[in-house]
Design a protein around this motif. Structure first.
Motif, PDB file in Angstrom:
ATOM      1  N   HIS A  39       0.858  -1.042   0.095  1.00 19.92           N
ATOM      2  CA  HIS A  39      -0.305   0.095   0.067  1.00 19.92           C
ATOM      3  C   HIS A  39       0.518   1.139   0.121  1.00 19.92           C
ATOM      4  O   HIS A  39       1.763   1.218  -0.032  1.00 19.92           O
ATOM      5  N   GLY A  42       3.640   1.998   1.949  1.00 13.37           N
ATOM      6  CA  GLY A  42       3.893   0.162   2.593  1.00 13.37           C
ATOM      7  C   GLY A  42       5.458  -0.073   1.970  1.00 13.37           C
ATOM      8  O   GLY A  42       6.165   0.150   1.091  1.00 13.37           O
ATOM      9  N   PHE A  46       5.924  -5.364   5.669  1.00 12.33           N
ATOM     10  CA  PHE A  46       4.506  -6.009   6.035  1.00 12.33           C
ATOM     11  C   PHE A  46       3.407  -7.177   5.292  1.00 12.33           C
ATOM     12  O   PHE A  46       3.215  -8.039   6.299  1.00 12.33           O
ATOM     13  N   HIS A 105      -2.413  -4.552  -2.276  1.00 11.92           N
ATOM     14  CA  HIS A 105      -3.402  -4.136  -0.911  1.00 11.92           C
ATOM     15  C   HIS A 105      -3.359  -2.476  -1.284  1.00 11.92           C
ATOM     16  O   HIS A 105      -2.291  -1.387  -1.266  1.00 11.92           O
ATOM     17  N   SER A 106      -5.408  -1.965  -1.150  1.00 13.04           N
ATOM     18  CA  SER A 106      -4.867  -0.285  -1.565  1.00 13.04           C
ATOM     19  C   SER A 106      -4.474   0.410  -2.657  1.00 13.04           C
ATOM     20  O   SER A 106      -4.423  -0.005  -3.972  1.00 13.04           O
ATOM     21  N   GLY A 133      -8.778  -4.043  -0.453  1.00 19.50           N
ATOM     22  CA  GLY A 133      -8.728  -2.445   0.413  1.00 19.50           C
ATOM     23  C   GLY A 133      -9.274  -1.910  -1.309  1.00 19.50           C
ATOM     24  O   GLY A 133      -9.553  -0.824  -1.693  1.00 19.50           O
ATOM     25  N   GLY A 165      -3.467   1.665   9.050  1.00 21.37           N
ATOM     26  CA  GLY A 165      -2.234   0.710   8.841  1.00 21.37           C
ATOM     27  C   GLY A 165      -0.912   0.745   9.894  1.00 21.37           C
ATOM     28  O   GLY A 165      -0.137   0.046   9.481  1.00 21.37           O
ATOM     29  N   THR A 166      -0.838   2.277  11.017  1.00 20.33           N
ATOM     30  CA  THR A 166       0.097   2.491  11.459  1.00 20.33           C
ATOM     31  C   THR A 166      -0.238   2.896  13.017  1.00 20.33           C
ATOM     32  O   THR A 166      -1.193   3.131  13.005  1.00 20.33           O
ATOM     33  N   ASP A 214     -14.882  -0.371   5.098  1.00 21.76           N
ATOM     34  CA  ASP A 214     -13.613   0.823   4.041  1.00 21.76           C
ATOM     35  C   ASP A 214     -14.161   2.700   4.022  1.00 21.76           C
ATOM     36  O   ASP A 214     -15.337   1.664   2.853  1.00 21.76           O
ATOM     37  N   HIS A 239      -9.656   0.161   6.381  1.00 28.01           N
ATOM     38  CA  HIS A 239      -9.335   0.125   5.087  1.00 28.01           C
ATOM     39  C   HIS A 239      -7.811  -1.304   5.611  1.00 28.01           C
ATOM     40  O   HIS A 239      -7.658  -2.019   4.462  1.00 28.01           O
ATOM     41  N   PHE A 240      -7.528  -1.263   6.512  1.00 34.76           N
ATOM     42  CA  PHE A 240      -6.255  -2.133   7.340  1.00 34.76           C
ATOM     43  C   PHE A 240      -7.019  -3.461   7.473  1.00 34.76           C
ATOM     44  O   PHE A 240      -6.428  -4.063   9.053  1.00 34.76           O
ATOM     45  N   VAL A 243      -4.845  -6.318   8.736  1.00 35.02           N
ATOM     46  CA  VAL A 243      -3.075  -6.426   9.816  1.00 35.02           C
ATOM     47  C   VAL A 243      -4.022  -7.385  10.779  1.00 35.02           C
ATOM     48  O   VAL A 243      -2.829  -8.494  11.406  1.00 35.02           O
TER      49      VAL A 243
END
Length: 265
Positions: A39, A42, A46, A105-106, A133, A165-166, A214, A239-240, A243
């Motif tokens: 992503h 990213g 990951f 992804h994304s 995503g 995502g983080t 999402d 969206h994530f 994870v």
């Protein structure tokens, strides 16, 4: 009913490491190769946990310039050019005739689309593509367009945290923030400047996955982008979603579903 002839045994080993691809272990006789396209913001790491989750599949991840060990390089500014570089790396790294699947992804979803198109043109067909995503629909390139070059670093980091995502503690670290913000901005600009052409169409099956919550999902007419079957899988989360719940079952299902078909190379 005539007896089905056994499929030929094909080795899917990976050739020596390529700067555009990263892998963490060699599977002796993998059933397939899975190349993961990260992503925005990213990096290959990951997908490192997926190695243990997919023990019979050779997991590789694309390593975009401008981050991690490639932080000294200028980030890519053209998505089609990025895809061409990734496709060339795959052609160099994967043994001819081995089975190949892409997971994006994304931002990685359109990168996977363009990478698959290039691979088809190179005579390296993709056996299946998963666009995570992303959901099917009429694509509006102006929808939710955010030119992050006009945003402050704080706004960029807040957007990362909002998508989930983080880790927030990482984002609060000034050294980490200073490291990731430039290539997060570059990746977002790359994504928003990308103009998707409706052709060439792929031939492989496509699976799209999007979290039910999402609000940042990429939207493309996936069923029109391939002559093969398209399946959409809604999944709990944002969206994530991946994870906490990597879609391992969906990956293995696609790999083995394609394996059960008569595939002509």
């Amino acid at each position: 009913m005539p007896r089905r002839a056994p499929r030929p045994t094909r080795t899917a080993e990976v050739r020596p490491p390529h700067p555009w691809l990263q892998t963490w272990s060699q599977v002796e006789r993998p059933v397939a190769n899975l190349v993961c396209l990260p992503h925005a913001g990213g990096s290959p790491g990951f997908y490192r946990p997926w190695v243990e989750l997919l023990p019979d599949i050779q997991v590789l991840a694309a390593h975009y310039p401008g981050r991690a060990e490639r932080s000294h390089e200028r980030p890519e500014t053209s998505l089609p050019r990025l895809a061409r570089r990734v496709a060339t790396a795959i052609e160099d790294a994967i043994v001819p005739g081995s089975r190949l699947f892409l997971f994006g992804h994304s931002l990685g979803a359109p990168v996977a689309l363009e990478t698959a198109r290039v691979l088809d043109a190179l005579g390296v067909p993709v056996d299946g593509l998963i666009a995570s995503g992303s959901r099917p629909g009429a694509h509006d390139p102006s929808e939710r367009r955010v030119w992050v070059s006009d945003q402050t670093d704080e706004e960029v980091l807040a957007g990362l945290w909002e998508m989930g995502g983080t880790d927030r503690d990482l984002l609060a670290d000034p050294d980490f923030a200073a490291l990731v913000t430039p290539y997060v901005k570059a990746d977002s600009l790359l994504y928003h400047s990308y103009v998707m052409e409706p052709t060439p169409r792929l031939r492989c099956p496509i699976v799209t996955i999007a979290g039910l919550d999402d609000e940042h999902a990429d939207v493309r007419p996936w069923d029109e982008l391939t002559a093969g079957p398209h399946t959409h899988v809604p999944i709990a989360g944002g969206h994530f979603y991946l994870v906490d719940r990597p879609p391992i079952d969906l990956v293995t299902d696609l790999v083995h579903r394609v394996d059960d078909r008569e595939v002509t190379r």
